[in-house]
Design a protein around this motif. Structure first.
Motif, PDB file in Angstrom:
ATOM      1  N   PRO A 162       0.834  -1.207   0.000  1.00  0.00           N
ATOM      2  CA  PRO A 162       0.000   0.000   0.000  1.00  0.00           C
ATOM      3  C   PRO A 162       0.864   1.251   0.000  1.00  0.00           C
ATOM      4  O   PRO A 162       1.823   1.365   0.762  1.00  0.00           O
ATOM      5  N   THR A 174       1.929   5.084   0.734  1.00  0.00           N
ATOM      6  CA  THR A 174       1.729   5.936   1.898  1.00  0.00           C
ATOM      7  C   THR A 174       2.261   7.337   1.633  1.00  0.00           C
ATOM      8  O   THR A 174       3.141   7.540   0.797  1.00  0.00           O
ATOM      9  N   LYS A 216     -10.947  10.608  10.301  1.00  0.00           N
ATOM     10  CA  LYS A 216     -10.218   9.518   9.659  1.00  0.00           C
ATOM     11  C   LYS A 216     -10.861   9.181   8.319  1.00  0.00           C
ATOM     12  O   LYS A 216     -12.065   9.326   8.122  1.00  0.00           O
ATOM     13  N   ASN A 217      -9.993   8.727   7.404  1.00  0.00           N
ATOM     14  CA  ASN A 217     -10.380   8.320   6.049  1.00  0.00           C
ATOM     15  C   ASN A 217     -10.814   9.479   5.159  1.00  0.00           C
ATOM     16  O   ASN A 217     -11.423   9.262   4.105  1.00  0.00           O
ATOM     17  N   ASN A 239      -5.159   8.517   7.615  1.00  0.00           N
ATOM     18  CA  ASN A 239      -5.430   7.512   8.648  1.00  0.00           C
ATOM     19  C   ASN A 239      -5.940   8.142   9.931  1.00  0.00           C
ATOM     20  O   ASN A 239      -6.836   7.599  10.578  1.00  0.00           O
ATOM     21  N   THR A 255      -2.876   6.533   3.416  1.00  0.00           N
ATOM     22  CA  THR A 255      -2.668   5.279   2.703  1.00  0.00           C
ATOM     23  C   THR A 255      -3.553   5.258   1.470  1.00  0.00           C
ATOM     24  O   THR A 255      -4.665   5.795   1.483  1.00  0.00           O
ATOM     25  N   LYS A 306      -5.757   0.382   1.491  1.00  0.00           N
ATOM     26  CA  LYS A 306      -6.249   0.393   2.870  1.00  0.00           C
ATOM     27  C   LYS A 306      -7.723   0.001   2.896  1.00  0.00           C
ATOM     28  O   LYS A 306      -8.139  -0.846   3.688  1.00  0.00           O
ATOM     29  N   ARG A 307      -8.493   0.597   2.016  1.00  0.00           N
ATOM     30  CA  ARG A 307      -9.918   0.277   1.960  1.00  0.00           C
ATOM     31  C   ARG A 307     -10.141  -1.150   1.478  1.00  0.00           C
ATOM     32  O   ARG A 307     -10.983  -1.881   2.026  1.00  0.00           O
ATOM     33  N   ASN A 360      -8.207  -3.713   1.764  1.00  0.00           N
ATOM     34  CA  ASN A 360      -7.802  -4.683   2.792  1.00  0.00           C
ATOM     35  C   ASN A 360      -8.803  -4.767   3.936  1.00  0.00           C
ATOM     36  O   ASN A 360      -8.797  -5.753   4.682  1.00  0.00           O
ATOM     37  N   ARG A 361      -9.649  -3.749   4.095  1.00  0.00           N
ATOM     38  CA  ARG A 361     -10.648  -3.762   5.161  1.00  0.00           C
ATOM     39  C   ARG A 361     -11.939  -4.448   4.750  1.00  0.00           C
ATOM     40  O   ARG A 361     -12.799  -4.715   5.593  1.00  0.00           O
TER      41      ARG A 361
END
Length: 817
Positions: free
Chosen positions: A49, A51, A78-79, A295, A313, A317-318, A320-321
């Protein structure tokens, strides 16, 4: 400033086209700089990912989460979306008239009166922008001298703050390129009251046929007028990088002569409340560096000074969640509506894959449909969950074993108020999978609370599919299809298109005279029978109801292939399919070599894990884009045999930072591969000479090929590249900002080529061609240090008969894979 940092306050990364970006560059601590890391450590590692990290000034508390006095409240969270770009301003050289590309100003200091020689009204620089006050009835703006050549050049600016209507009958902003003849000019004209943006070619101060578009502060943030090869174009961009042509004309004679021109940025309103227009980034050449999400916003203090050091990120990041995927069949049900081209969406989906001890089935869409409860009819018979379902999906199914056609159990439930209301507006489309050996039974049915509207899918006494409907409470009208006998003990996929009243079985349309129904206010759904009769005997799975404003049954029918996990589809299609499962609308695919991919049918793993399986199978490259919320996939042939024309940058060894070295170790050495595929042979490929010289360096290769020959090719490809890797440059550190080809260096991305030349005489070669695998960069004021992580481009060279470079015996004889 060399860096442009923008926040998408209140925006959602999954809807990037709707984000309004706010420039926060003036908050960035450029002494510490912005650091971006991207890509992989080497060609055998997965890309990580991306950064970005930076420190932001928070003295006013605007970046404190939860601070109601922040102008960004409540979106400091966040996000939050963030993007980072380089804004490069070419230096002016030579004598007037200068090239239009050299007409630049970032307004970071007081207004440059030597550049903007004509000024009307009130014009000041505020926060790195030109602010022009638009007082009613007063024309205001700035204009350069007649010193710039537009031919083969572009002139651009960023309209940061457009005018407000302010109760005026007209409020305009103009970007104008003037000729030496009064009234002859090229214009971008924004009329905020009308909500229009016009591309104008004015002669005598008029254009009878301007191109007019509806203004969007998001899509038209950047404006440009460009001339190339006898064509003049007006362009807009949301980011200064991806431009859209809005108008093109044959270049006027005064531009092609060429004639020295001037640029004017102006604003005017006829009445109402005074406001201002803000411009920035005149002539900036943009290079995106990062696109992702913050983040966190950790507030800290040094004495009384507040700062926020943020990390961000990219889209991985999204991804992977995201929760584990259902089977491919299930994911098709959930996502296929995005392919219909109509307005359509799943209203309810009952996978019927509950555990064996369940007594009800649940909806996984979440629009209010209730659970379907196991309901007895008469005496005897049973209903069970947890039995094996559609083959290769890994999901279970509902099994119904009635005592007779009028005694047993089925599922009944309330679809809810929202679904009933939706049925009033759109047509219902139905999907279901069945397996039975008993004819004359109902598969499923639905009706409203007073039985005016009813729809039933059933098998007649010959096992042929029927569609039974009514929309006025009268007895059901039976439409018989030409499906043939579906009570044959095999699994079948059935789709009913409520728009065309057409049926598809196992992916193909079947004919028949069917009578449609409005299906208004449908509330009750039955699975495994209908209204205490025709109790289904067999298995049912994956019941879904979709609502659409058009005939889209053929799209749903295509998901019949999901039962085999779409085995055999090409790798690029598989990547795009998996991206759709992740909610991405598209993937940028590079290259042309895409082998067939085996099934990934059963669920349980995440979308990134599945994408990585395809990447590893194909020796491809998967990564997040750096200029928007998107995914890119490269096939292995992208790296075949680079030519000098494909080279992105070239740098002398003398311009590299200290520490440059050639590596010659066994980090990548591989001389024996044991390779296999699902359901195929296990095969071994080795390099005897390498094993004799270095010992055995084994590797396992488990990939999703569809043939044993393809597995063997992949194993050979790996061994042929790394049985004896040559010495290579694994890092190329450059102080890019001082380089004459600065922008070319910034254009380098994953799999780009570069050359390091004039290496010292002690080096194994005087020139090394490298492939970029990733990089880490730090951007400061008047400084940009970038370290490319690289591999030897020769690792991906393939044999070409008769080619002077790629047909040398024992050197470039590797066969393409």
């Amino acid at each position: 400033m060399p860096v442009l940092v923008e926040m998408g306050w209140g925006g959602l990364v999954q809807y990037p086209w709707s984000i309004t970006w706010t420039d926060i560059t003036d908050r960035v601590d450029l002494a510490q700089g912005v650091t971006v890391t991207r890509g992989a450590s080497d060609e055998l590692s997965e890309t990580q990912p991306g950064t970005a990290t930076m420190t932001l000034d928070n003295q006013d508390g605007a970046l404190t989460p939860g601070n109601p006095s922040s102008p960004f409240y409540p979106y400091v969270r966040k996000n939050a979306p963030i993007r980072v770009s380089i804004a490069h301003y070419p230096a002016r050289s030579g004598a007037s008239p200068w090239q239009g590309a050299q007409l630049v100003d970032d307004f970071s200091t007081a207004l440059d009166t030597a550049l903007w020689v004509t000024r009307t009204g009130t014009n000041v620089t505020v926060g790195g922008r030109l602010r022009t006050t638009d007082t009613p009835g007063v024309a205001a703006g700035v204009r350069t001298a007649q010193s710039w050549i537009l031919k083969d050049n572009a002139i651009s600016a960023r309209l940061v703050t457009p005018p407000t209507a302010g109760a005026s009958s007209a409020a305009t902003a103009r970007m104008t390129v003037h000729s030496t003849t009064a009234g002859t000019r090229l214009v971008w004209l924004l009329d905020r009251v009308a909500g229009t943006l016009q591309a104008r070619n004015e002669v005598g101060s008029a254009d009878a046929t301007p191109t007019t578009i509806t203004f969007s502060a998001i899509d038209h943030l950047w404006l440009r007028i460009r001339e190339t090869s006898g064509v003049t174009v007006w362009e807009t961009s949301p980011d200064g990088w991806d431009w859209t042509v809005r108008r093109s004309i044959t270049t006027p004679a005064w531009v092609s002569t060429p004639q020295a021109t001037s640029l004017e940025l102006s604003a005017q309103r006829t009445g109402g409340t005074a406001g201002y227009v803000e411009w920035d980034s005149v002539g900036a050449q943009i290079r995106p560096r990062f696109w992702g999400m913050v983040n966190e916003f950790p507030v800290e203090w040094e004495g009384l000074h507040s700062k926020v050091t943020v990390s961000a990120t990219d889209l991985f990041k999204r991804l992977n969640r995201l929760p584990a995927l259902r089977s491919m069949l299930g994911m098709e049900v959930l996502t296929v509506d995005t392919l219909t081209g109509a307005y359509s969406f799943p209203a309810a989906y009952f996978p019927l894959s509950e555990p064996a001890d369940s007594t009800a089935a649940g909806d996984v869409i979440g629009r209010g449909a209730g659970a379907l409860a196991s309901t007895p009819v008469g005496a005897g018979g049973g209903l069970t969950f947890g039995d094996e379902g559609v083959p290769e999906t890994g999901e279970t199914a509902l099994t119904l074993a009635p005592a007779s056609a009028t005694a047993g159990r089925y599922l009944v439930g309330d679809l809810g108020l929202q679904t009933a209301a939706d049925f009033t507006t759109w047509n219902v489309h139905t999907q279901v999978w069945i397996k039975t050996s008993t004819a004359g039974r109902a598969i499923l049915g639905m009706h409203d609370v007073i039985l005016d509207n009813q729809l039933v899918l059933a098998l007649n006494g010959s096992g042929v599919l029927t569609v039974e409907t009514t929309q006025d409470g009268s007895p059901l009208t039976i439409g018989t299809t030409t499906s043939g006998n579906l009570a044959d003990g095999a699994w079948h996929h059935i789709v009913y298109d409520g728009s065309l009243h057409r049926v598809y079985v196992d992916g193909a349309p079947v004919s028949g005279t069917l009578v449609g129904t409005s299906t208004q206010n449908i509330r009750t759904l039955y699975i495994g029978g209908y209204r205490s009769a025709r109790m289904f005997s067999g298995q049912i799975a994956h019941v879904s109801l979709h609502l659409a404003n058009g005939p889209v049954g053929s799209v749903y029918a295509a998901s019949s292939d999901a039962r085999t996990g779409f085995a055999g589809e090409s790798a690029d299609w598989r990547v795009e399919r998996l991206a759709r499962y992740a909610g991405l609308s598209s993937v940028t695919v590079h290259g042309f070599t895409h082998d067939p991919i085996a099934s990934q049918g059963p669920g349980g793993s995440g979308v990134v894990a599945r994408l990585r399986e395809v990447e590893a199978t194909e020796s491809g490259r998967l990564y997040a884009e750096r200029d928007y919320y998107g995914l890119a996939y490269q096939s292995r042939d992208v790296r075949y045999n680079p030519t000098s024309d494909e080279e992105v940058f070239a740098v002398s060894y003398a311009d590299l930072e200290p520490g440059t070295q050639f590596a010659d170790d066994d980090q990548k050495l591989c001389n024996e591969v044991e390779a296999s595929r699902p359901g195929g042979a296990t095969q071994t490929v080795n390099a005897p000479n390498s094993i004799f010289a270095f010992g055995t360096y084994p590797q396992q290769l488990n990939i999703l090929k569809t043939s044993d020959n393809s597995v063997l090719d992949a194993a050979y490809w790996l061994v042929s590249r790394y049985a004896n890797p040559a010495p290579e440059l694994r890092e190329v550190p450059i102080k890019a900002y001082t380089m004459p080809d600065y922008l070319s260096i910034l254009d380098a991305d994953i799999s780009s080529y570069g050359t390091v030349y004039d290496l010292p005489s002690q080096a194994p070669t005087l020139e090394a061609r490298v492939t970029v695998e990733g990089y880490t960069e730090t951007i400061r004021e008047n400084s940009h240090e970038i370290t490319f992580r690289t591999s030897a481009s020769t690792n991906d060279s393939v044999w070409i008969l008769g080619d002077p470079d790629y047909s040398q015996l024992d050197q470039t004889t590797r066969l393409a894979y």
